[in-house]
Structure formats: structure tokens, C-alpha cells
Write an enzyme that holds these catalytic residues in place. Sequence first.
Site, PDB file in Angstrom:
ATOM      1  N   GLY A 183      -1.815  90.802  21.428  1.00 46.29           N
ATOM      2  CA  GLY A 183      -0.424  91.281  21.385  1.00 46.29           C
ATOM      3  C   GLY A 183      -0.241  92.313  20.280  1.00 46.29           C
TER       4      GLY A 183
ATOM      5  NE  ARG B  27      -0.818 107.095   6.118  1.00 43.02           N
ATOM      6  CZ  ARG B  27      -0.696 106.790   4.835  1.00 43.02           C
ATOM      7  NH1 ARG B  27      -0.881 105.540   4.442  1.00 43.02           N
ATOM      8  NH2 ARG B  27      -0.397 107.728   3.955  1.00 43.02           N
ATOM      9  CB  ALA B  28      -5.103 101.365   5.342  1.00 40.89           C
TER      10      ALA B  28
ATOM     11  NE  ARG C 116      -4.641 109.727   6.169  1.00 39.91           N
ATOM     12  CZ  ARG C 116      -3.443 110.283   6.098  1.00 39.91           C
ATOM     13  NH1 ARG C 116      -2.634 109.981   5.107  1.00 39.91           N
ATOM     14  NH2 ARG C 116      -3.047 111.153   7.008  1.00 39.91           N
TER      15      ARG C 116
ATOM     16  NE  ARG D 188      -1.964  89.197  25.811  1.00 38.52           N
ATOM     17  CZ  ARG D 188      -1.709  88.763  24.573  1.00 38.52           C
ATOM     18  NH1 ARG D 188      -2.661  88.227  23.836  1.00 38.52           N
ATOM     19  NH2 ARG D 188      -0.509  88.848  24.057  1.00 38.52           N
TER      20      ARG D 188
ATOM     21  N   GLY E 171      -5.234  88.687  16.829  1.00 33.91           N
ATOM     22  CA  GLY E 171      -5.006  87.267  16.557  1.00 33.91           C
ATOM     23  C   GLY E 171      -6.265  86.440  16.790  1.00 33.91           C
ATOM     24  CG  ASP E 172      -5.810  82.430  18.157  1.00 28.60           C
ATOM     25  OD1 ASP E 172      -5.299  83.348  18.831  1.00 28.60           O
ATOM     26  OD2 ASP E 172      -5.535  81.230  18.337  1.00 28.60           O
ATOM     27  N   GLY E 173      -7.582  84.991  19.408  1.00 27.82           N
ATOM     28  CA  GLY E 173      -8.431  85.365  20.552  1.00 27.82           C
ATOM     29  C   GLY E 173      -9.331  86.538  20.189  1.00 27.82           C
TER      30      GLY E 173
ATOM     31  CB  THR F  49      -0.823  87.646  15.561  1.00 26.67           C
ATOM     32  OG1 THR F  49       0.070  86.792  16.273  1.00 26.67           O
ATOM     33  CG2 THR F  49      -1.415  86.842  14.414  1.00 26.67           C
ATOM     34  CB  ILE F  50       4.811  88.791  15.721  1.00 27.89           C
ATOM     35  CG1 ILE F  50       4.758  88.154  17.108  1.00 27.89           C
ATOM     36  CG2 ILE F  50       4.786  90.304  15.816  1.00 27.89           C
ATOM     37  CD1 ILE F  50       6.003  88.440  17.953  1.00 27.89           C
ATOM     38  CG  ASP F  51       2.482  84.153  17.506  1.00 31.88           C
ATOM     39  OD1 ASP F  51       3.675  84.466  17.709  1.00 31.88           O
ATOM     40  OD2 ASP F  51       1.627  84.086  18.412  1.00 31.88           O
TER      41      ASP F  51
ATOM     42  CG  ASP G   3      -0.814  81.923  15.109  1.00 29.97           C
ATOM     43  OD1 ASP G   3      -1.239  83.021  14.688  1.00 29.97           O
ATOM     44  OD2 ASP G   3      -0.799  81.630  16.317  1.00 29.97           O
TER      45      ASP G   3
ATOM     46  NE  ARG H 132       2.494  82.431  24.525  1.00 27.94           N
ATOM     47  CZ  ARG H 132       2.070  83.553  25.070  1.00 27.94           C
ATOM     48  NH1 ARG H 132       2.157  83.723  26.343  1.00 27.94           N
ATOM     49  NH2 ARG H 132       1.531  84.511  24.351  1.00 27.94           N
TER      50      ARG H 132
ATOM     51  CE  LYS I 232      27.969  73.426  10.514  1.00 29.72           C
ATOM     52  NZ  LYS I 232      26.606  73.782  10.417  1.00 29.72           N
TER      53      LYS I 232
ATOM     54  CD  GLN J 260      11.715  87.443  19.697  1.00 24.04           C
ATOM     55  OE1 GLN J 260      11.468  86.539  18.929  1.00 24.04           O
ATOM     56  NE2 GLN J 260      11.764  87.240  20.994  1.00 24.04           N
TER      57      GLN J 260
HETATM   58  P1  ATP Z   1      -1.988  87.225  19.937  1.00 25.67           P
HETATM   59  O1  ATP Z   1      -1.973  86.210  18.828  1.00 25.67           O
HETATM   60  O2  ATP Z   1      -1.031  88.317  19.715  1.00 25.67           O
HETATM   61  O3  ATP Z   1      -1.900  86.617  21.308  1.00 25.67           O
HETATM   62  P2  ATP Z   1      -4.846  87.367  20.284  1.00 25.67           P
HETATM   63  O4  ATP Z   1      -5.880  88.187  19.626  1.00 25.67           O
HETATM   64  O5  ATP Z   1      -4.918  85.882  20.070  1.00 25.67           O
HETATM   65  O6  ATP Z   1      -3.428  87.957  19.856  1.00 25.67           O
HETATM   66  P3  ATP Z   1      -5.755  87.068  23.033  1.00 25.67           P
HETATM   67  O7  ATP Z   1      -5.248  87.651  24.290  1.00 25.67           O
HETATM   68  O8  ATP Z   1      -5.872  85.593  22.931  1.00 25.67           O
HETATM   69  O9  ATP Z   1      -4.843  87.667  21.856  1.00 25.67           O
HETATM   70  O10 ATP Z   1      -7.211  87.687  22.739  1.00 25.67           O
HETATM   71  C1  ATP Z   1      -7.404  89.094  22.733  1.00 25.67           C
HETATM   72  C2  ATP Z   1      -8.683  89.423  23.427  1.00 25.67           C
HETATM   73  O11 ATP Z   1      -9.799  88.855  22.715  1.00 25.67           O
HETATM   74  C3  ATP Z   1      -8.836  88.885  24.842  1.00 25.67           C
HETATM   75  O12 ATP Z   1      -8.152  89.651  25.802  1.00 25.67           O
HETATM   76  C4  ATP Z   1     -10.344  88.980  25.031  1.00 25.67           C
HETATM   77  O13 ATP Z   1     -10.731  90.303  25.307  1.00 25.67           O
HETATM   78  C5  ATP Z   1     -10.866  88.614  23.629  1.00 25.67           C
HETATM   79  N1  ATP Z   1     -11.251  87.195  23.597  1.00 25.67           N
HETATM   80  C6  ATP Z   1     -10.451  86.117  23.481  1.00 25.67           C
HETATM   81  N2  ATP Z   1     -11.178  84.977  23.550  1.00 25.67           N
HETATM   82  C7  ATP Z   1     -12.466  85.340  23.735  1.00 25.67           C
HETATM   83  C8  ATP Z   1     -13.709  84.654  23.900  1.00 25.67           C
HETATM   84  N3  ATP Z   1     -13.763  83.318  23.886  1.00 25.67           N
HETATM   85  N4  ATP Z   1     -14.826  85.381  24.052  1.00 25.67           N
HETATM   86  C9  ATP Z   1     -14.782  86.719  24.056  1.00 25.67           C
HETATM   87  N5  ATP Z   1     -13.644  87.430  23.927  1.00 25.67           N
HETATM   88  C10 ATP Z   1     -12.512  86.767  23.760  1.00 25.67           C
END
Ligand code: ATP
Length: 328
Positions: free
Chosen positions: A14, A24-25, A28, A75, A105-107, A130-132, A134, A176, A218, A259
Site C-alpha cells: 500500500g 529522494r533521500a 541523493r 501488489r 510493509g510486512d508483506g 505503511t500507514i498501519d 504495525d 484491518r 452530550k 486516508q
Molecule cells: P501494507 O502494509 O501497506 O499492506 P505490505 O508490504 O504488507 O504493505 P503486501 O501486499 O502484503 O503489502 O505485500 C507487498 C508485496 O510483497 C506483495 O504483493 C508481494 O509481491 C510481496 N510478498 C508478500 N509476501 C510475500 C512472500 N511470502 N513471498 C514473496 N513475496 C511476497
Amino acid sequence: MHKISKIGVLTSGGDAPGMNPCIRAVVRTAIYNGLQVVGIRQGYKGMIENDMYDMETRSVSNILSLGGTILKTARCNEFRTDEGMETAYKNIKAHGIDGLVVIGGDGTFTGALRFSQKHPDIAVIGIPGTIDNDLYGSTYTLGFDTATNTVIEAIDKIRDTADSHDRLFFIEVMGRDSGAIALRAGISCGAEAILLPEKSTAIDDLIKSLKEGQLNKKSSSIVIVAEGDKSGGIYDLAKAVQKEVKNYDIKVTILGHLQRGGSPSSFDRVLGSRLGFAAVNALIAGHSQKMVGLSANFIKLTTLEEALTEHEFKLEPDLLKMMEVLSI
Ligand code: ATP
């Protein structure tokens, strides 16, 4: 430890305000240190589709105030497969890239870690974008502050109309799995209740406290509901409450994608700049498979593995308690 000469930078998952100051950072700081930089479009998709371009100092002019990400984000399910990763590897090798900065983010971090474990010749540093808010290893993630400010601005406006009409508003905010935005926004806007994914709230208790609010004169009430709250969805929740709390006219507002947008706050511009600067310096110092984060206002490196496995990021207990006290 190998010496880095060319860095690839991408944003993935996201989008989050602050990604542009961060890009940018990275660009540069790399150029300042005599390194080349390649911008990879649309996250891992750009690695697989070979959608990359050489970046220069002026490629990142006038982007500090822009929301979103100039590199675009996506994604990409293909990157989860071995074949997808091999194609991505071949493409970045062909560009001579030996260090990657991934903002997401974590993905995104899971993908980066797997990729770097398969191909240790490519050093990888993650930046929590990530805006979350987390991710374990950084008190704040990029975009959280701006998103929360956007939410606050919207709720302040809703409060004006709620107050004028004796209304009760249920407002859904993003999150979420994380109630971070909901909690900060609730405290900042004086919400009567906040429903979070991390904490179950009995509808009876909510109804009781709203009724008490009415008895305490209130003139309006705001209930903030994080997307991932487990009470069964904001519309059903509003209906159930309306049956019991008759004197209020209940309205539902879902803030949605607004948001994510908007010019990054001062905090996110500085955070993005710090983390981008730190990520390139970490690559130069020979680090890999790590995340740069902010802890007690200092830059801290956390292994990606730790950032991913220890994600017991808890909401601040004092904020949770304070919420109950200040909303009487
Ligand atoms: P946000 O917190 O905003 O959702 P995110 O980085 O967690 O951000 P995801 O869609 O979960 O968003 O992951 C981003 C991309 O990372 C995925 O579309 C995919 O390309 C890659 N990714 C996620 N999990 C795996 C995995 N297990 N193996 C390889 N690539 C992955």
C-alpha cells in the site's frame, strides 16, 4: 561483505505519504556517496517486468510535498513464486544492481527476505512504509502520522455537523489488523468510543456508555471503528445501537482511501528522509536483510526476520486507559 556500487529502490504494497521524501533521500544519499541508483517501478512487478530507470539528483526534485509514490507501487503475486523471483534476479543482475532498498510493509519485507536468502549477493535493506504503524522495530512507520492527521481533519468536520444535530456518528478508519490510527484519532478528536481489532468490545457496554453520555448531556457522539474490528461490521453495529439508543440520529461514515492521500506531514517528511539516508548508509556499511527504524528517536537496525516474527506490536496501554477516562 561486498562493496555496493549500484542501488535499486522500490516502493511496494500500500502507498503511504512520506514515501517520496524517502525515495529522494535514498537517491541523493547514494549519489553523494558515489553510488548509482536505479528506480524500480511498481515494486516487485517492476523487477519482474524489467521496468526500471536510472535516477539522478534531479529525478527527485520537488517531490518532498507529494503524497503517494513517484515510483508507483503494486501488489505482485508472481514474486511469491520461485520463477518470479528468478526472473527478478536476472533483471536486476543485468542492471548491475547489488543493493536493494525496499519501502513497504510486512508483506514487502517477507518478499525481500526470501529473495535475499535465495540470492545473498544482493544486499537488502527494508524501510517501514505503511500507514498501519504495525512493524516491530520502529516506533513509527512512514505515513502513519499523515494518515492520522487526515483522519483527524475529517472527524473534526463531522463533529461540527454531529453537534449541530444531536447525532451519533460511527466512523470507519483504516486498519484491518492494527488499531493504531483509530486509537490516535479517537484521542485527538475526543471520540466517545474506539473499536479496535486488538481488543473486543461488547455491544452492550458500548450502548451503556452512549446512554450515559446522553444522560451527561452530550450533544453529539463519535464512535471510531477500525476496519478490522470484530463486532460484525460498522453498518450492523450502527443498526444494533440505534435500536437501543433512540434519542440520537445515527449516521455512518467510511473514510476510505482519502486516508492514504495528501501531502506528507513534517514528521513523515523528516522520518522518510532519515530512514532513506540511514538505509543507504546501512548498505554501504555492509548490512543486509535488515530494517531501518526509529526507536527512542534514534535510528535502529532490526533484522528483517525479527521485524517479521516479533510483530507483537502492542498499542500503548496508557493510551487505551486514558481513552476510557477522558471520554466520560
Ligand atoms: P501494507 O502494509 O501497506 O499492506 P505490505 O508490504 O504488507 O504493505 P503486501 O501486499 O502484503 O503489502 O505485500 C507487498 C508485496 O510483497 C506483495 O504483493 C508481494 O509481491 C510481496 N510478498 C508478500 N509476501 C510475500 C512472500 N511470502 N513471498 C514473496 N513475496 C511476497
